[in-house]
Design a protein around this motif. Structure first.
Motif: not given
Length: 73
Positions: A20-22, A28-30, A34-38, A55-59
């Protein structure tokens, strides 16, 4: 719960905190969920680059919807 299970849970939490810190450093905006799902998707064999593209396309689609809604109001 056994000490081995506790140690494993703590290791997973620590790993997710670091990820999450990275993620925040890279803007990334996650969020954590969301990060956990990824991470889980990648563990299941999903290509990380393909996931990133989705993710980019969905955004982009979400932003386009917001722009369209704001211009019609």
């Amino acid at each position: 719960m056994s000490s081995a299970a506790n140690a494993n849970i703590n290791a997973v939490r620590e790993t997710m905190d670091v990820l999450l810190e990275i993620s925040r450093l890279l803007n990334t905006g996650l969020d954590m969920e969301s990060l956990s799902i990824c991470v889980r998707l990648c563990e299941q064999g999903i290509n990380p680059e393909a996931l990133s593209s989705v993710i980019k396309e969905l955004r982009k689609a979400s932003e386009n919807l917001k722009t369209t809604e704001n211009s019609t109001n």
